[in-house]
Motif scaffolding. Structure first.
Motif, PDB file in Angstrom:
ATOM      1  N   LEU A 186      -9.240  16.874   8.118  1.00  0.00           N
ATOM      2  CA  LEU A 186      -9.401  17.811   9.242  1.00  0.00           C
ATOM      3  C   LEU A 186     -10.343  17.313  10.333  1.00  0.00           C
ATOM      4  O   LEU A 186     -10.019  17.454  11.518  1.00  0.00           O
ATOM      5  CB  LEU A 186      -9.841  19.186   8.740  1.00  0.00           C
ATOM      6  CG  LEU A 186      -8.790  19.972   7.962  1.00  0.00           C
ATOM      7  CD1 LEU A 186      -9.368  21.304   7.498  1.00  0.00           C
ATOM      8  CD2 LEU A 186      -7.535  20.184   8.775  1.00  0.00           C
ATOM      9  N   PRO A 187     -11.497  16.716  10.006  1.00  0.00           N
ATOM     10  CA  PRO A 187     -12.359  16.241  11.106  1.00  0.00           C
ATOM     11  C   PRO A 187     -11.651  15.226  12.008  1.00  0.00           C
ATOM     12  O   PRO A 187     -11.788  15.263  13.228  1.00  0.00           O
ATOM     13  CB  PRO A 187     -13.554  15.603  10.386  1.00  0.00           C
ATOM     14  CG  PRO A 187     -13.611  16.313   9.077  1.00  0.00           C
ATOM     15  CD  PRO A 187     -12.164  16.549   8.705  1.00  0.00           C
ATOM     16  N   GLY A 188     -10.853  14.361  11.418  1.00  0.00           N
ATOM     17  CA  GLY A 188     -10.122  13.377  12.214  1.00  0.00           C
ATOM     18  C   GLY A 188      -9.095  14.012  13.132  1.00  0.00           C
ATOM     19  O   GLY A 188      -8.828  13.501  14.229  1.00  0.00           O
ATOM     20  N   LEU A 189      -8.528  15.140  12.697  1.00  0.00           N
ATOM     21  CA  LEU A 189      -7.550  15.828  13.545  1.00  0.00           C
ATOM     22  C   LEU A 189      -8.194  16.398  14.807  1.00  0.00           C
ATOM     23  O   LEU A 189      -7.507  16.651  15.791  1.00  0.00           O
ATOM     24  CB  LEU A 189      -6.864  16.962  12.771  1.00  0.00           C
ATOM     25  CG  LEU A 189      -5.994  16.556  11.588  1.00  0.00           C
ATOM     26  CD1 LEU A 189      -5.448  17.795  10.895  1.00  0.00           C
ATOM     27  CD2 LEU A 189      -4.878  15.632  12.026  1.00  0.00           C
ATOM     28  N   LEU A 190      -9.500  16.607  14.759  1.00  0.00           N
ATOM     29  CA  LEU A 190     -10.216  17.153  15.917  1.00  0.00           C
ATOM     30  C   LEU A 190     -10.764  16.075  16.837  1.00  0.00           C
ATOM     31  O   LEU A 190     -11.367  16.391  17.863  1.00  0.00           O
ATOM     32  CB  LEU A 190     -11.352  18.074  15.448  1.00  0.00           C
ATOM     33  CG  LEU A 190     -10.899  19.345  14.734  1.00  0.00           C
ATOM     34  CD1 LEU A 190     -12.097  20.104  14.190  1.00  0.00           C
ATOM     35  CD2 LEU A 190     -10.072  20.221  15.651  1.00  0.00           C
ATOM     36  N   ALA A 191     -10.541  14.819  16.489  1.00  0.00           N
ATOM     37  CA  ALA A 191     -11.002  13.721  17.348  1.00  0.00           C
ATOM     38  C   ALA A 191     -10.299  13.820  18.704  1.00  0.00           C
ATOM     39  O   ALA A 191      -9.123  14.175  18.776  1.00  0.00           O
ATOM     40  CB  ALA A 191     -10.707  12.377  16.696  1.00  0.00           C
ATOM     41  N   PRO A 192     -11.017  13.541  19.775  1.00  0.00           N
ATOM     42  CA  PRO A 192     -10.429  13.688  21.123  1.00  0.00           C
ATOM     43  C   PRO A 192      -9.092  12.972  21.306  1.00  0.00           C
ATOM     44  O   PRO A 192      -8.186  13.512  21.937  1.00  0.00           O
ATOM     45  CB  PRO A 192     -11.495  13.095  22.041  1.00  0.00           C
ATOM     46  CG  PRO A 192     -12.773  13.285  21.287  1.00  0.00           C
ATOM     47  CD  PRO A 192     -12.412  13.122  19.830  1.00  0.00           C
ATOM     48  N   ASP A 193      -8.941  11.800  20.716  1.00  0.00           N
ATOM     49  CA  ASP A 193      -7.692  11.057  20.896  1.00  0.00           C
ATOM     50  C   ASP A 193      -6.547  11.546  20.005  1.00  0.00           C
ATOM     51  O   ASP A 193      -5.424  11.094  20.144  1.00  0.00           O
ATOM     52  CB  ASP A 193      -7.922   9.560  20.663  1.00  0.00           C
ATOM     53  CG  ASP A 193      -8.409   9.253  19.255  1.00  0.00           C
ATOM     54  OD1 ASP A 193      -9.116  10.092  18.668  1.00  0.00           O
ATOM     55  OD2 ASP A 193      -8.092   8.167  18.753  1.00  0.00           O
ATOM     56  N   ARG A 194      -6.822  12.485  19.091  1.00  0.00           N
ATOM     57  CA  ARG A 194      -5.782  13.001  18.199  1.00  0.00           C
ATOM     58  C   ARG A 194      -5.445  14.457  18.456  1.00  0.00           C
ATOM     59  O   ARG A 194      -4.503  14.977  17.868  1.00  0.00           O
ATOM     60  CB  ARG A 194      -6.227  12.840  16.747  1.00  0.00           C
ATOM     61  CG  ARG A 194      -6.358  11.367  16.369  1.00  0.00           C
ATOM     62  CD  ARG A 194      -6.276  11.103  14.911  1.00  0.00           C
ATOM     63  NE  ARG A 194      -5.062  11.613  14.318  1.00  0.00           N
ATOM     64  CZ  ARG A 194      -4.977  11.979  13.048  1.00  0.00           C
ATOM     65  NH1 ARG A 194      -6.021  11.896  12.266  1.00  0.00           N
ATOM     66  NH2 ARG A 194      -3.849  12.427  12.545  1.00  0.00           N
ATOM     67  N   ARG A 195      -6.193  15.124  19.294  1.00  0.00           N
ATOM     68  CA  ARG A 195      -5.982  16.558  19.487  1.00  0.00           C
ATOM     69  C   ARG A 195      -4.593  16.899  19.998  1.00  0.00           C
ATOM     70  O   ARG A 195      -4.060  17.950  19.673  1.00  0.00           O
ATOM     71  CB  ARG A 195      -7.050  17.135  20.410  1.00  0.00           C
ATOM     72  CG  ARG A 195      -8.377  17.228  19.712  1.00  0.00           C
ATOM     73  CD  ARG A 195      -9.428  17.874  20.551  1.00  0.00           C
ATOM     74  NE  ARG A 195     -10.650  17.969  19.763  1.00  0.00           N
ATOM     75  CZ  ARG A 195     -11.786  18.379  20.235  1.00  0.00           C
ATOM     76  NH1 ARG A 195     -11.898  18.741  21.508  1.00  0.00           N
ATOM     77  NH2 ARG A 195     -12.846  18.443  19.472  1.00  0.00           N
ATOM     78  N   ALA A 196      -3.991  16.021  20.742  1.00  0.00           N
ATOM     79  CA  ALA A 196      -2.637  16.280  21.243  1.00  0.00           C
ATOM     80  C   ALA A 196      -1.632  16.310  20.088  1.00  0.00           C
ATOM     81  O   ALA A 196      -0.554  16.889  20.230  1.00  0.00           O
ATOM     82  CB  ALA A 196      -2.236  15.217  22.261  1.00  0.00           C
ATOM     83  N   ARG A 197      -2.006  15.707  18.975  1.00  0.00           N
ATOM     84  CA  ARG A 197      -1.125  15.690  17.800  1.00  0.00           C
ATOM     85  C   ARG A 197      -1.652  16.593  16.681  1.00  0.00           C
ATOM     86  O   ARG A 197      -1.271  16.444  15.515  1.00  0.00           O
ATOM     87  CB  ARG A 197      -0.972  14.259  17.305  1.00  0.00           C
ATOM     88  CG  ARG A 197      -0.293  13.346  18.326  1.00  0.00           C
ATOM     89  CD  ARG A 197      -0.036  11.953  17.781  1.00  0.00           C
ATOM     90  NE  ARG A 197      -1.176  11.356  17.098  1.00  0.00           N
ATOM     91  CZ  ARG A 197      -1.989  10.443  17.633  1.00  0.00           C
ATOM     92  NH1 ARG A 197      -1.799  10.023  18.849  1.00  0.00           N
ATOM     93  NH2 ARG A 197      -2.987   9.949  16.937  1.00  0.00           N
ATOM     94  N   LEU A 198      -2.504  17.543  17.015  1.00  0.00           N
ATOM     95  CA  LEU A 198      -3.098  18.427  16.021  1.00  0.00           C
ATOM     96  C   LEU A 198      -2.037  19.207  15.254  1.00  0.00           C
ATOM     97  O   LEU A 198      -2.111  19.325  14.034  1.00  0.00           O
ATOM     98  CB  LEU A 198      -4.095  19.388  16.686  1.00  0.00           C
ATOM     99  CG  LEU A 198      -4.815  20.383  15.779  1.00  0.00           C
ATOM    100  CD1 LEU A 198      -5.546  19.679  14.643  1.00  0.00           C
ATOM    101  CD2 LEU A 198      -5.786  21.225  16.597  1.00  0.00           C
ATOM    102  N   ALA A 199      -1.032  19.717  15.932  1.00  0.00           N
ATOM    103  CA  ALA A 199       0.022  20.478  15.251  1.00  0.00           C
ATOM    104  C   ALA A 199       0.729  19.611  14.213  1.00  0.00           C
ATOM    105  O   ALA A 199       1.002  20.069  13.092  1.00  0.00           O
ATOM    106  CB  ALA A 199       1.020  21.031  16.261  1.00  0.00           C
ATOM    107  N   ASP A 200       1.001  18.362  14.551  1.00  0.00           N
ATOM    108  CA  ASP A 200       1.640  17.455  13.592  1.00  0.00           C
ATOM    109  C   ASP A 200       0.733  17.222  12.390  1.00  0.00           C
ATOM    110  O   ASP A 200       1.200  17.171  11.245  1.00  0.00           O
ATOM    111  CB  ASP A 200       1.978  16.113  14.254  1.00  0.00           C
ATOM    112  CG  ASP A 200       3.060  16.227  15.305  1.00  0.00           C
ATOM    113  OD1 ASP A 200       3.868  17.182  15.243  1.00  0.00           O
ATOM    114  OD2 ASP A 200       3.095  15.360  16.191  1.00  0.00           O
ATOM    115  N   GLY A 201      -0.564  17.090  12.642  1.00  0.00           N
ATOM    116  CA  GLY A 201      -1.516  16.902  11.555  1.00  0.00           C
ATOM    117  C   GLY A 201      -1.593  18.111  10.639  1.00  0.00           C
ATOM    118  O   GLY A 201      -1.649  17.977   9.416  1.00  0.00           O
TER     119      GLY A 201
END
Length: 118
Positions: free
Chosen positions: A59-74
């Motif tokens: 979960l912390p990695g899903l909140l990284a600025p470069d991954r937030r656009a893919r949060l739903a996929d995560g």
């Protein structure tokens, strides 16, 4: 973003809150003082801590600025790889947070069957 997904800000908030609840529960479960100190109780608490930690470790990695656009996929991946105990924990905490998780959970109606404590 797919039509059924909530706004990214809503997913971010729910994810951060889920981490907060996980930390609180893990802290409680690993506390030295418990009424039932039997070996079986210790094993149950350890299993629960491990289940929570396993489901939350990405979960912390899903909140990284470069991954937030893919949060739903995560979050979809998180849900799809969770076992029944972990799904019940997720649903229970999302319900507690008043987070509308149906966009993830509607396809698995048995996710909330049984009890959350295992």
């Amino acid at each position: 973003m797919q039509a059924d997904e909530p706004a990214v800000a809503e997913m971010e908030s729910a994810t951060a809150d889920l981490l907060r609840l996980a930390f609180v529960e893990i802290r409680f479960l690993t506390e030295d003082r418990h009424e039932d100190q039997s070996p079986e109780a210790v094993i149950r608490r350890r299993k629960r801590v491990n289940a929570i930690a396993d489901i939350c470790h990405n979960l912390p990695g899903l909140l990284a600025p470069d991954r937030r656009a893919r949060l739903a996929d995560g979050l979809r991946s998180l849900w799809n790889t969770a076992n029944a105990v972990q799904r019940r924990w997720l649903v229970g905490n999302w319900d507690h947070l008043a987070y509308d998780h149906r966009w993830l959970t509607a396809s698995t109606p048995d996710a909330t069957a049984g009890t959350a404590a295992e």
